[in-house]
Design a protein around this motif. Structure first.
Motif, short mmCIF file in Angstrom:
data_model
loop_
_atom_site.label_atom_id
_atom_site.label_comp_id
_atom_site.label_asym_id
_atom_site.label_seq_id
_atom_site.Cartn_x
_atom_site.Cartn_y
_atom_site.Cartn_z
N PRO A 753 5.09 9.70 0.32
CA PRO A 753 6.20 9.73 -0.98
C PRO A 753 6.47 8.34 -1.47
CG PRO A 753 6.64 11.26 0.84
CD PRO A 753 5.75 10.41 1.54
N VAL A 754 6.50 7.30 -0.53
CA VAL A 754 7.20 6.00 -0.92
C VAL A 754 5.88 4.87 -1.16
CG1 VAL A 754 7.71 5.02 1.19
CG2 VAL A 754 8.87 4.73 -0.69
N LYS A 755 4.70 5.22 -0.83
CA LYS A 755 3.50 4.24 -0.44
C LYS A 755 3.47 3.70 -1.95
CE LYS A 755 -1.07 3.64 1.01
NZ LYS A 755 -0.75 2.87 2.38
N ASP A 756 3.25 4.18 -2.85
CA ASP A 756 3.24 3.50 -4.23
C ASP A 756 4.22 2.63 -4.46
OD1 ASP A 756 0.71 4.93 -4.36
OD2 ASP A 756 1.53 6.29 -5.55
N ARG A 757 5.60 3.05 -4.31
CA ARG A 757 6.61 2.27 -4.78
C ARG A 757 6.81 1.08 -3.79
NH1 ARG A 757 12.38 4.47 -5.70
NH2 ARG A 757 12.45 2.11 -6.39
N LEU A 758 6.48 1.33 -2.36
CA LEU A 758 6.46 0.00 -1.67
C LEU A 758 5.53 -1.04 -2.04
CD1 LEU A 758 6.99 1.63 2.08
CD2 LEU A 758 8.47 0.29 0.79
N GLY A 759 4.12 -0.53 -2.26
CA GLY A 759 3.12 -1.43 -2.84
C GLY A 759 3.58 -2.06 -4.17
N GLU A 760 4.49 -1.39 -4.98
CA GLU A 760 4.86 -2.11 -6.08
C GLU A 760 5.99 -3.07 -5.88
OE1 GLU A 760 6.96 -0.73 -10.33
OE2 GLU A 760 6.58 0.92 -9.06
N CYS A 761 6.69 -2.69 -5.00
CA CYS A 761 7.81 -3.58 -4.51
C CYS A 761 7.29 -4.86 -3.84
CB CYS A 761 8.85 -2.86 -3.64
SG CYS A 761 10.07 -1.58 -4.31
N ARG A 762 6.09 -4.76 -3.13
CA ARG A 762 5.64 -5.70 -2.04
C ARG A 762 4.92 -6.69 -3.23
NH1 ARG A 762 0.47 -5.55 -1.41
NH2 ARG A 762 0.51 -3.42 -1.13
N HIS A 763 4.34 -6.17 -4.33
CA HIS A 763 3.57 -6.94 -5.51
C HIS A 763 4.66 -7.60 -6.18
CE1 HIS A 763 1.01 -8.01 -8.33
NE2 HIS A 763 1.39 -7.24 -9.19
#
Length: 952
Positions: A753-763
């Protein structure tokens, strides 16, 4: 005398009849014209006219004489009848209007007498009715007073109702009489007294206080022996008074017995079945279900002792009015505040929620009669998972906000080791019998230990292999050209090496090499550091390979490659005389021989080690060291042997303590979210997102909160302090690396559920960290450029001592600025980024000097010496990079050659150009420099033609 008519007024028309004509004539006559004969003529004319009229009438009568006679007789008959009618009317008028015998006066007298009798009769009737009604009112009022005095208040209320009806039935003429007004005033006073006694009896029957609730079934009326029951009191109260008492009771019950019970621990005691007593309880071992039980006991007590006494209509309304406030209070004061802040406390809270559901069903719905379809507690408990996640998100974000906004604390900072997941494989040139002037010796030393350990706090040890760094941010190098297949790419490995033409002024050297000259750079010193054939110098810090194919790569080209195309030779910053061409020639030959006769700088991945040595001051030339032993040249030249070595030197950088707290919170939240999603203790409901989504997404919200708040809260320090922007860049990059580590440690779809958002935050954190690093470096690059540009003003007229002092001061300020910046950044950045940042700032200062000096149209001899001295001031920055100055300052070799070219001869310049040592300079720059340094002679013309003819 007639009034004369003005001439301009319109005239009257001529008269048509004779009388008018005569009158006109009389009017026109004056005293002079009026005579007897004129008057006689007027009379005669009038007489004639009369006779003519008579004659005309007579003629008209005789024209139809029978008809005239008939009409004449008719008129006489009419006149006769008129006289008879007039006489009859006069007789009738006498008969009607005669004061004595006339009909009308007689009738009027009779009617007047009858009206007088009727008025007397009506007055007697009204007086009788009034007295009779007043008598009844007096009797009824007396009975009301007696009931009130005896304390029979319910009967008195009924008597008051009847008396009010008598008031309404009273004759209209009594409403405004004094006796009726006085009676009404006395009745209102009595009625108010009854209401007051009933209210006082209710107050003594129902007592609500913060300590006890008492409901008496009966009460004695004051100043009487009458006893009233509670139902009689409630039923006797007026509608407004009862509504007011019930509203007050509802407010007190909610305040003292519902909200109070649900907010804090208490205990109830029922004594003599008429009262509830409240005692405070210790909160240490309290069961929250007891609070709901206390409310249940209170509602049951009210239902048993009070609601049964209410009238049926009021009882239903009062009980329904308690439902909404009680349910809201249970949610607001008990369930929502008691919602646990950790997953381990949820099972205990579930028992409380089940108890609240039973309370709502038994007491709110069944006892109080609330609507079964509207059950707020059940709806809230069904969505308890969402409430828990949202509350946890608020708590998590508030905790994170406090950490983010907390003041900076230097002791909380810690060092993080750079962890390269993808080490760079660098080809290293291995050649036997290489030139000793490059600093290669038989003994092997690692590059990261090439210089003596000066205790600079970089955290390097002597091990060849780096130790694994726990939980460190990933600083992964980008794929370089060195990892690809080595082909003929301009390195000159496939070309035959040729020896340069020997200088007739120099003695022959062994193995075709010239004997080393005394070198101001100290490259031939005995203590030069050697480089291992299997170890490489610092890798390119910007060569970070992408972690994933979908990751956004850094669009910037590598700012500090190991060796740039402008680094063909080592920097010959010699302080010798400009006429000493032999040393420059030999220096060029050394570099040319070692590099196999071609420019070796075509690949930025090649790391060429350069030994370091202290630079002499501009005023003191260095003494030539003893020549090194001659080396025997191999009879057969082969391409240099390439050896691949994995060199991942350990580097440390400084990170704020707050980001470690933030990443710890993120990890805890992700663990809690996964645990919550995997649990089945909460009731399943149909929602658009699976359980735990809000909690998992809170982890990304923490990072978003950090990116949003920190630059705003600490905007002042980020603008004023030199180390704050780099520290913030380190923090962002550390968070980005830690997020990548957390993502890599997750198993399966645990973070789906948060994988995309974590990737976006990391980026975004990676972009934010790189942006702050680049912007800060660019800001200081511009500052160094502006310092030299404003202070030196193009390095013109340096022959003047004042102008020279100004230029020297500007360059010294730039040098000090770079050194202070290096001191601030050295303890923050890792070594590669430190060299990159300081190298870019240094390169900006060198580029400014190069641009201004090369733009000078004319450089006299005195100015050329002074410009060379000014350039040597910047050589002091080499100590910041030893032995990596060429790798991180692209303009260093070009700048070093510039300081020598300013004092060199045309022979030196021509020879260096032929040997390929001046590849850093454009042809136009060299031509302009020759024109500025030398007079217009045939030799200068030939040299310029040679330069413009192209490089050999």
């Amino acid at each position: 005398m007639a009034f004369p008519v003005p001439a301009h007024l319109p005239r009257r028309a001529n008269p048509q009849d004779v009388s008018s004509e005569i009158l006109m004539k009389i009017d026109q006559a004056t005293n002079q014209t009026l005579t007897a004969s004129l008057a006689t003529s007027w009379l005669a004319e009038l007489e004639a006219t009369i006779q003519a009229t008579k004659s005309h009438i007579h003629d008209r009568i005789h024209v139809d004489l029978p008809k005239f006679e008939q009409q004449f007789e008719s008129s006489k008959s009419v006149q006769t009848r008129l006289q008879s009618l007039a006489s009859n009317v006069d007789g009738l008028s006498h008969t009607l209007s005669d004061p004595e015998t006339g009909l009308v006066p007689t009738l009027v007298r009779s009617l007047t007498a009858h009206a007088s009798l009727a008025q007397q009769s009506a007055d007697a009737t009204v007086r009788h009715e009034t007295l009779s009604h007043l008598l009844r009112c007096r009797t009824e009022f007396g009975s009301v007073l007696s009931l009130v005095q005896l304390g029979k208040l319910p009967q008195a209320v009924e008597a008051c109702g009847e008396f009010e009806q008598m008031f309404r039935d009273a004759p209209a003429h009594l409403h405004q009489t004094n006796v009726m007004v006085d009676l009404k005033r006395k009745f209102q006073a009595t009625k108010s007294r009854v209401e007051e006694q009933l209210s006082e009896a209710y107050t003594r029957s129902v007592t609500v206080s913060p300590k006890y609730l008492e409901i008496l079934p009966s009460v004695v009326v004051r100043q009487s022996d009458s006893v009233l029951s509670l139902p009689d009191v409630l039923s006797s109260l007026s509608t407004n008074s009862l509504s007011s008492h019930l509203a007050t009771l509802r407010r007190d019950i909610m305040t003292y017995y519902v909200d109070h019970f649900l907010r804090q621990p208490t205990s109830l005691t029922v004594s003599s079945d008429t009262s509830l007593t409240i005692f405070p309880s210790p909160p240490n071992s309290e069961d929250l279900t007891t609070r709901i039980d206390n409310v249940s006991a209170t509602l049951k007590f009210l239902s048993t002792h009070f609601m049964v006494s209410l009238p049926s209509s009021e009882a239903h309304t009062f009980s329904r009015s308690l439902c909404k406030p009680i349910v809201t209070s249970v949610l607001t004061n008990l369930l929502v505040p008691s919602l646990p802040s950790s997953f381990d406390l949820l099972p205990q809270f579930l028992s409380l929620s089940k108890h609240a559901l039973a309370f709502e069903d038994e007491y709110v719905v069944q006892l109080l009669g609330d609507d079964k379809s509207d059950r707020p507690i059940k709806a809230w408990v069904d969505g308890m998972g969402g409430h828990y996640e949202r509350q946890r998100r608020v708590q998590i974000l508030e905790t994170s906000r406090i950490i983010i906004l907390a003041p900076e604390s230097a002791p909380d900072r810690f060092l993080v080791e750079v962890n390269d997941k993808m080490p760079e494989v660098v080809p290293v040139q291995s050649e036997e019998g290489h030139d000793a002037s490059w600093g290669f010796e038989d003994e092997e030393k690692p590059v990261n230990g090439g210089a003596a350990d000066d205790g600079d706090g970089w955290g390097f040890d002597d091990d060849a292999e780096p130790k694994s760094a726990p939980a460190a941010a990933d600083v992964t190098p980008a794929p370089s050209a060195a990892t690809e297949d080595v082909e003929d790419d301009g390195w000159g490995f496939d070309e035959e090496e040729t020896d340069p033409a020997p200088d007739p002024q120099e003695p022959p050297a062994t193995n075709g090499h010239h004997e080393p000259e005394p070198d101001a750079w100290g490259w031939n010193d005995d203590d030069a550091q050697a480089d291992s054939t299997e170890d490489t110098v610092w890798d390119d810090p910007w060569s970070d390979p992408p972690e994933k194919p979908s990751a956004v790569k850094n669009p910037r080209p590598p700012p500090a490659p190991s060796i740039t195309p402008n680094t063909s030779l080592s920097s010959p910053a010699s302080t010798s005389s400009p006429k000493m061409a032999t040393r420059l020639e030999k220096l060029a030959n050394k570099g040319k021989k070692h590099l196999n006769g071609s420019s070796p700088m075509s690949s930025p991945a090649l790391s060429t080690p350069i030994s370091s040595s202290p630079k002499p001051t501009p005023a003191t030339p260095s003494l030539p060291p003893p020549p090194p032993p001659a080396t025997v040249k191999s009879p057969e030249k082969r391409p240099p042997r390439l050896s691949t070595s994995v060199a991942v030197p350990k580097e440390m950088y400084l990170v704020s303590g707050r980001v470690r707290q933030i990443i710890n919170i993120v990890e805890d939240v992700l663990i809690e979210g996964r645990k919550f999603a995997a649990s089945k203790i909460l009731p399943a409901i149909e929602t658009s997102s699976p359980p735990g989504t809000v909690l998992l997404q809170s982890a990304a919200s923490i990072l978003d909160l950090y990116r949003a708040l920190y630059p705003v809260k600490f905007a002042g320090s980020l603008k004023s302090a030199q180390d704050a922007p780099m520290q913030f860049s380190n923090d962002c990059l550390y968070l980005s690396g830690e997020i990548a580590r957390v993502e890599g440690a997750a198993r399966g779809d645990a973070l789906a559920p948060v994988k995309d958002r974590l990737g976006e935050c990391r980026h975004r954190l990676k972009i934010l960290g790189d942006s702050w690093f680049e912007d800060t470096v660019e800001q200081h690059r511009q500052s160094a450029n502006d310092t030299i540009a404003r202070g030196a003003e193009g390095f013109t007229f340096t022959a003047d001592q004042d102008r020279y002092d100004e230029c020297e001061s500007a360059i010294s300020r730039a040098v000090q600025e770079v050194k202070r910046l290096a001191q601030r950044w050295k303890g923050i950045l890792n070594k590669s980024k430190y060299y990159t940042a300081i190298g870019m700032v240094t390169d900006a200062a060198l580029s400014r000097v190069l641009e201004d000096v090369l733009a000078l149209p004319d450089i006299p001899e005195v100015e050329s010496h002074r410009l060379s001295e000014l350039c040597r001031i910047l050589h002091g920055l080499e100590a910041l990079f030893e032995p990596f100055v060429v790798a991180y300052v692209p303009s260093w070799l070009k700048f070093s050659y510039l300081s020598e070219l300013l004092e060199a001869s045309m022979v030196d310049i021509s020879y260096l150009f032929d040997s390929g040592a001046l590849v850093d300079f454009e042809v136009d720059e060299l031509v302009g420099l020759v024109r500025a340094l030398f007079a217009d002679t045939a030799l200068r013309t030939n040299t310029i033609n040679k330069l413009t003819g192209g490089r050999p």
